[in-house]
Design a protein around this motif. Structure first.
Motif, short mmCIF file in Angstrom:
data_model
loop_
_atom_site.label_atom_id
_atom_site.label_comp_id
_atom_site.label_asym_id
_atom_site.label_seq_id
_atom_site.Cartn_x
_atom_site.Cartn_y
_atom_site.Cartn_z
N CYS A 156 0.83 -1.21 0.00
CA CYS A 156 0.00 0.00 0.00
C CYS A 156 0.86 1.26 0.00
N PRO B 294 1.92 3.61 -6.38
CA PRO B 294 1.69 5.00 -6.80
C PRO B 294 0.24 5.41 -6.61
N GLU B 295 0.02 6.66 -6.32
CA GLU B 295 -1.32 7.20 -6.03
C GLU B 295 -2.31 6.93 -7.16
N ASP B 296 -1.84 6.96 -8.41
CA ASP B 296 -2.76 6.78 -9.54
C ASP B 296 -3.18 5.32 -9.75
N VAL C 31 -4.16 3.45 -7.04
CA VAL C 31 -5.03 3.14 -5.90
C VAL C 31 -6.48 3.35 -6.32
N PRO D 11 -8.74 7.27 -1.20
CA PRO D 11 -7.39 7.85 -1.22
C PRO D 11 -6.38 6.89 -0.57
N LYS D 12 -5.14 7.03 -0.97
CA LYS D 12 -4.08 6.14 -0.48
C LYS D 12 -3.95 6.21 1.04
N LYS E 120 -6.13 -1.87 -5.15
CA LYS E 120 -5.10 -1.57 -6.13
C LYS E 120 -5.49 -2.12 -7.50
#
Length: 139
Positions: free
Chosen positions: A22, A26-28, A30, A34-35, A58
């Motif tokens: 986790c 990368p944030e995009d 997830v 939100p991460k 993910k």
């Protein structure tokens, strides 16, 4: 012993793996939340948090490649924008271009070797000509 494995070690390993996965995702990639929220879910709700991360947190496999816009080459030999599966050599345009350069380079080397061989033969003939007596007479 098997009971310890199933009740302590396996859930702990899953929890650590999901937490690290986790954090490093990368944030995009997830999904759904939100991460930061996913990190808190994984940390605060073992073993349900890691299982939820595995199932819904993910983008994985085909979905990641589709979200990235198909298979573009991010690096040599890899498909997908984030280093997906390696391409086969005959599908990799960079590899095929390097083969064309090698063929050109091989031809250049062959020509150079032919010139060297011709030069070596000429020098050997020159040396043989100097070693042989002219008419068999000594001066």
């Amino acid at each position: 012993m098997p009971r310890i494995l199933l009740t302590i070690i396996l859930p702990l390993a899953l929890w650590v793996w999901a937490f690290v996965d986790c954090l490093t995702t990368p944030e995009d990639e997830v999904k759904h939340l939100p991460k930061v929220v996913w990190v808190l879910i994984v940390l605060l709700f073992p073993p349900l948090g890691p299982i939820a991360w595995l199932i819904a947190g993910k983008q994985r496999g085909f979905h990641r490649a589709a979200a990235a816009g198909g298979a573009d080459t991010a690096g040599p030999g890899y498909g997908g924008a984030r280093g997906g599966r390696p391409l086969a050599p005959d599908d990799d345009p960079e590899f095929l271009a390097s083969l064309k350069d090698l063929k050109k380079s091989d031809k250049d080397h062959e020509e150079m070797l032919k010139r060297w061989e011709a030069d070596l033969r000429r020098r050997e003939e020159d040396l043989r000509g100097k070693d042989e007596p002219d008419d068999g007479r000594k001066s």
